[in-house]
Scaffold this motif. Structure first.
Motif, short mmCIF file in Angstrom:
data_model
loop_
_atom_site.label_atom_id
_atom_site.label_comp_id
_atom_site.label_asym_id
_atom_site.label_seq_id
_atom_site.Cartn_x
_atom_site.Cartn_y
_atom_site.Cartn_z
N ILE A 116 -7.99 -2.80 -4.30
CA ILE A 116 -6.79 -3.58 -4.02
C ILE A 116 -6.75 -4.73 -5.00
N ALA A 117 -5.69 -4.80 -5.78
CA ALA A 117 -5.49 -5.95 -6.66
C ALA A 117 -5.03 -7.13 -5.81
N PHE A 118 -5.47 -8.32 -6.14
CA PHE A 118 -5.16 -9.47 -5.31
C PHE A 118 -3.65 -9.73 -5.25
N HIS A 119 -2.93 -9.42 -6.32
CA HIS A 119 -1.49 -9.64 -6.28
C HIS A 119 -0.77 -8.57 -5.47
N GLU A 120 -1.52 -7.52 -5.03
CA GLU A 120 -0.94 -6.47 -4.20
C GLU A 120 -1.21 -6.67 -2.70
N ILE A 121 -1.96 -7.70 -2.35
CA ILE A 121 -2.29 -7.92 -0.93
C ILE A 121 -1.02 -8.15 -0.13
N GLU A 122 -0.88 -7.40 0.95
CA GLU A 122 0.27 -7.55 1.83
C GLU A 122 -0.11 -8.10 3.20
N LYS A 123 -1.42 -8.07 3.51
CA LYS A 123 -1.85 -8.57 4.82
C LYS A 123 -3.34 -8.85 4.80
N ILE A 124 -3.76 -9.92 5.47
CA ILE A 124 -5.16 -10.15 5.78
C ILE A 124 -5.26 -10.45 7.28
N SER A 125 -6.32 -9.99 7.89
CA SER A 125 -6.48 -10.19 9.33
C SER A 125 -7.96 -10.22 9.66
N HIS A 126 -8.29 -10.86 10.76
CA HIS A 126 -9.68 -10.94 11.19
C HIS A 126 -10.13 -9.59 11.74
N ALA A 127 -11.33 -9.18 11.36
CA ALA A 127 -11.96 -8.00 11.95
C ALA A 127 -12.80 -8.47 13.13
N PRO A 128 -13.23 -7.56 14.00
CA PRO A 128 -14.10 -7.97 15.11
C PRO A 128 -15.31 -8.72 14.62
N ILE A 129 -15.66 -9.79 15.29
CA ILE A 129 -16.79 -10.63 14.88
C ILE A 129 -18.09 -9.85 15.03
N ILE A 171 -8.19 -15.08 -2.90
CA ILE A 171 -7.25 -14.97 -1.78
C ILE A 171 -6.61 -16.33 -1.50
N ILE A 172 -7.42 -17.41 -1.56
CA ILE A 172 -6.84 -18.74 -1.36
C ILE A 172 -5.81 -19.03 -2.45
N GLU A 173 -6.15 -18.71 -3.70
CA GLU A 173 -5.21 -18.92 -4.80
C GLU A 173 -3.93 -18.11 -4.59
N GLU A 174 -4.08 -16.90 -4.08
CA GLU A 174 -2.90 -16.05 -3.85
C GLU A 174 -2.03 -16.61 -2.73
N LEU A 175 -2.67 -17.20 -1.73
CA LEU A 175 -1.91 -17.84 -0.64
C LEU A 175 -1.07 -19.00 -1.15
N GLN A 194 1.71 -23.04 8.62
CA GLN A 194 0.62 -23.56 9.46
C GLN A 194 -0.53 -22.54 9.54
N GLU A 195 -0.16 -21.26 9.67
CA GLU A 195 -1.19 -20.22 9.73
C GLU A 195 -1.89 -20.08 8.39
N ALA A 196 -1.13 -20.21 7.30
CA ALA A 196 -1.73 -20.13 5.97
C ALA A 196 -2.76 -21.24 5.76
N GLN A 197 -2.46 -22.43 6.27
CA GLN A 197 -3.40 -23.54 6.12
C GLN A 197 -4.68 -23.28 6.91
N LYS A 198 -4.54 -22.65 8.07
CA LYS A 198 -5.73 -22.29 8.84
C LYS A 198 -6.61 -21.31 8.05
N TRP A 199 -5.97 -20.35 7.40
CA TRP A 199 -6.71 -19.38 6.60
C TRP A 199 -7.35 -20.04 5.39
N ARG A 200 -6.62 -20.93 4.72
CA ARG A 200 -7.20 -21.63 3.57
C ARG A 200 -8.46 -22.39 3.99
N GLN A 201 -8.36 -23.09 5.13
CA GLN A 201 -9.50 -23.87 5.60
C GLN A 201 -10.65 -22.97 6.01
N PHE A 202 -10.35 -21.88 6.67
CA PHE A 202 -11.37 -20.92 7.10
C PHE A 202 -12.11 -20.35 5.90
N LEU A 203 -11.37 -19.88 4.90
CA LEU A 203 -11.99 -19.30 3.71
C LEU A 203 -12.77 -20.36 2.92
#
Length: 238
Positions: A116-129, A171-175, A194-203
């Motif tokens: 997957i090229a980073f510019h092709e990402i259409e979705k990111i989601s949490h997997a089971p912990i 991924i952060i740069e792509e966001l 707001q959700e994007a900022q949560k992901w940036r902080q998480f990553l």
């Protein structure tokens, strides 16, 4: 696939198994190509060798003086069958590869390759912990896993497995460049930022925890990470 190159790379992993690198000091922006599940592949092959030895012993002990086997039956047959199974599984796992470059996230095994090229990402989601219990202690460490999807591919990033620092940075740069789905939050959702900022902080937190010494010793890299986590361009405007 160049079999000889793959074999050499696997043997290097066998003797070093990552111990020659201190991840906390590593630059997460470096490109990585590495074996995945290598210890499991090695253990499977060792188990196969043990089953093969046990099966051979059963045949040998059941032979008469003339060498005629008296014990080629359910026990020895089962052991020999398990030896073949474990060897095949172990061989396959030894040649599974995950890799990260500045452009793509990829996975390869003996039979296929997907990326997957980073510019092709259409979705990111949490997997089971995934809970990992430290050997010999009662301490439990929780390692993040999440799924990266494009239109026709899906890859799981498991930060406990190997160093995905470059992928997290990209991924952060792509966001910061465009919108794509984050979990159940679509790119058109009013709460996307707001959700994007949560992901940036998480990553960013994952990066800092995995490369703490590097960022402590490299203030420019730390400043860069702080800027992109805040949703700002990586470099200050001149």
């Amino acid at each position: 696939m160049d079999f000889i190159d793959e074999l050499i790379e696997t043997l290097v992993d066998l003797f070093f198994m990552g111990s020659s690198r201190d991840r906390l000091k590593e630059d997460p922006s470096l490109e990585h190509s590495y074996s995945s599940f290598f210890p499991f592949g090695l253990l499977a092959m060792v188990a196969g060798l043990l089953f093969l030895s046990a099966g051979g012993a059963a045949v040998f002990l059941g032979s008469d003086d003339s060498g005629t086997s008296l014990a080629v039956g359910p026990v020895s047959g089962t052991l020999l069958g398990f030896s073949v199974l474990f060897f095949l599984v172990g061989f396959y796992l030894l040649f599974v590869r995950f890799g990260v470059t500045n452009e793509v996230l990829w996975q390869r095994n003996i039979f296929s390759r997907k990326q997957i090229a980073f510019h092709e990402i259409e979705k990111i989601s949490h997997a089971p912990i995934q809970d990992m219990v430290s050997w010999g202690t009662t301490h439990t460490a929780v390692y993040p896993r999440f799924v990266v999807s494009s239109a026709d591919q899906e890859l799981t990033i498991n930060d406990a497995q190997k160093d995905y620092g470059l992928a997290l940075i990209r991924i952060i740069e792509e966001l910061n460049k465009r919108r794509f789905q984050l979990g159940e939050v679509t790119a058109y959702d009013p709460g996307w930022e707001q959700e994007a900022q949560k992901w940036r902080q998480f990553l960013g937190d994952v990066l800092l925890s995995g490369h703490q010494r590097f960022y402590e010793q490299n203030p420019e890299a730390d400043q860069y990470l702080n800027r992109i986590v805040m949703g700002l361009p990586g470099q200050a405007d001149s």
